[in-house]
Design an enzyme around this catalytic site. Structure first.
Site, PDB file in Angstrom:
ATOM      1  N   GLU A 149       0.830  -1.198   0.000  1.00 53.57           N
ATOM      2  CA  GLU A 149       0.000   0.000   0.000  1.00 53.57           C
ATOM      3  C   GLU A 149       0.872   1.259   0.000  1.00 53.57           C
ATOM      4  O   GLU A 149       1.565   1.539   0.989  1.00 53.57           O
ATOM      5  CB  GLU A 149      -0.902   0.007   1.252  1.00 53.57           C
ATOM      6  CG  GLU A 149      -1.794   1.233   1.338  1.00 53.57           C
ATOM      7  CD  GLU A 149      -2.699   1.230   2.574  1.00 53.57           C
ATOM      8  OE1 GLU A 149      -2.317   0.620   3.590  1.00 53.57           O
ATOM      9  OE2 GLU A 149      -3.774   1.856   2.508  1.00 53.57           O
ATOM     10  N   GLU A 243     -12.001   2.587   5.044  1.00 54.96           N
ATOM     11  CA  GLU A 243     -11.039   2.790   6.135  1.00 54.96           C
ATOM     12  C   GLU A 243     -11.035   4.288   6.462  1.00 54.96           C
ATOM     13  O   GLU A 243     -10.206   5.040   5.963  1.00 54.96           O
ATOM     14  CB  GLU A 243      -9.642   2.331   5.702  1.00 54.96           C
ATOM     15  CG  GLU A 243      -8.627   2.454   6.808  1.00 54.96           C
ATOM     16  CD  GLU A 243      -7.212   2.201   6.295  1.00 54.96           C
ATOM     17  OE1 GLU A 243      -6.511   1.382   6.887  1.00 54.96           O
ATOM     18  OE2 GLU A 243      -6.820   2.835   5.293  1.00 54.96           O
TER      19      GLU A 243
HETATM   20  C1  LER Z   1      -3.510   1.593   6.367  1.00 54.77           C
HETATM   21  O1  LER Z   1      -4.291   0.941   5.422  1.00 54.77           O
HETATM   22  C2  LER Z   1      -3.330   3.011   6.042  1.00 54.77           C
HETATM   23  O2  LER Z   1      -3.937   3.505   5.124  1.00 54.77           O
HETATM   24  C3  LER Z   1      -2.383   3.816   6.801  1.00 54.77           C
HETATM   25  O3  LER Z   1      -2.723   5.155   6.768  1.00 54.77           O
HETATM   26  C4  LER Z   1      -2.069   3.331   8.179  1.00 54.77           C
HETATM   27  O4  LER Z   1      -1.434   4.293   8.923  1.00 54.77           O
HETATM   28 MN    MN Z   2      -5.252   2.301   3.856  1.00 54.36          MN
END
Ligand code: LER
Ligand code: MN
Length: 270
Positions: A149, A243
């Protein structure tokens, strides 16, 4: 596209999580609100009763689509590129545990903050260590898939953009490793979100959504319509995981708003 909600075990230190705390309650609420899956942020998999989680997942017909690992970095200082060999080995062991759990649920393992920071070292040097750690994780697991990510510059200085993630993924050269793109981070780092998603193409395995302010989608100024049009154009059929901060008005309300806004968006794409 299937909609999922990020929830966490009780020891999470990260704020952008709906239903931080009680995993059972989080899963039940996610189901009640109408989500099709959950993603679980886990600090240490060995302190969670996975049999119980599996039972709940089955009873609720609520798959677990991904396991987050960032808490291991935030709460325990573990990282796959840690300058200290001993800590790095411990970190690989920890992520291997995450991977074992993920394998059980056919979920992705998220490689976000747990990859660590450069801490004054060159990009090249850190990348080399990261590649070794990923190699070890791939060799010591069967078929579980990992997603890298890209995170914004305020959280790490190692892999901020989709292009940087793709460069590393190319070097790893395994179809068990792809990209997790997060609208919150992309809004900060990408020149053009849709173009970056097109560059990721079939390497886009997983997707996180929050608005520009990390509130629920629809509560900021991120252009979700054009982004979702691009996802459709790409034939993306993975999960879209919410999220976001528990905003506005707390976790439950934020999760409800997110679901409503995203469902409306997806319907309008047809
Ligand atoms: C986790 O998926 C994320 O997006 C981060 O910002 C975690 O700190
Ligand atoms: Mn994230």
């Amino acid at each position: 596209m299937k909609l999922s909600l990020v929830i966490s075990t009780s020891d999470a230190a990260f704020d952008a999580l709906a239903f931080k705390g009680d995993l059972k309650k989080g899963m039940e609420l996610a189901k009640k609100i109408g989500y099709q899956a959950v993603e679980i942020a886990v600090r240490d998999p060995s302190v969670v009763d996975w049999g119980e989680v599996a039972r709940l997942s089955k009873d609720l017909e609520l798959p677990i689509c991904a396991i987050g690992t960032g808490q291991a970095f935030l709460a325990d200082g573990l990282s796959l590129t840690h300058p200290d060999d001993k800590v790095r080995k411990k970190s690989i062991e920890r992520v291997k545990k995450h991977a074992e759990v993920a394998e059980l649920f056919e979920a992705f393992v998220i490689i976000g903050l747990v990859r660590g920071k450069r801490d004054g070292r060159s990009y090249r040097e850190v990348e080399k260590i990261f590649l070794e750690s990923m190699d070890s994780l791939l060799k010591n697991t069967q078929k579980v898939r990992f997603v890298i990510e890209p995170l914004n510059r305020y959280e790490t200085d190692f892999i901020n953009t989709v292009e940087e993630a793709l460069r590393v993924i190319e070097k790893i050269n395994s179809d068990r490793v792809g990209i997790l793109a997060d609208t919150f981070h992309m809004n900060i780092e990408e020149v053009n979100v849709s173009e970056s998603l097109k560059v990721a193409g079939k390497k886009l395995y997983h997707f996180h959504v929050a608005d520009s302010n990390r509130w629920a989608p629809g509560c900021g100024h991120f252009d979700f319509l054009s982004t979702f049009r691009t996802l459709k154009e790409l034939g993306y059929d993975g999960y879209v995981s919410v999220e976001c901060l528990p905003l506005p008005e707390g976790m439950e309300r934020a999760a409800k708003i997110a679901l409503r806004v995203l469902k409306e968006l997806i319907v309008n794409l047809r």
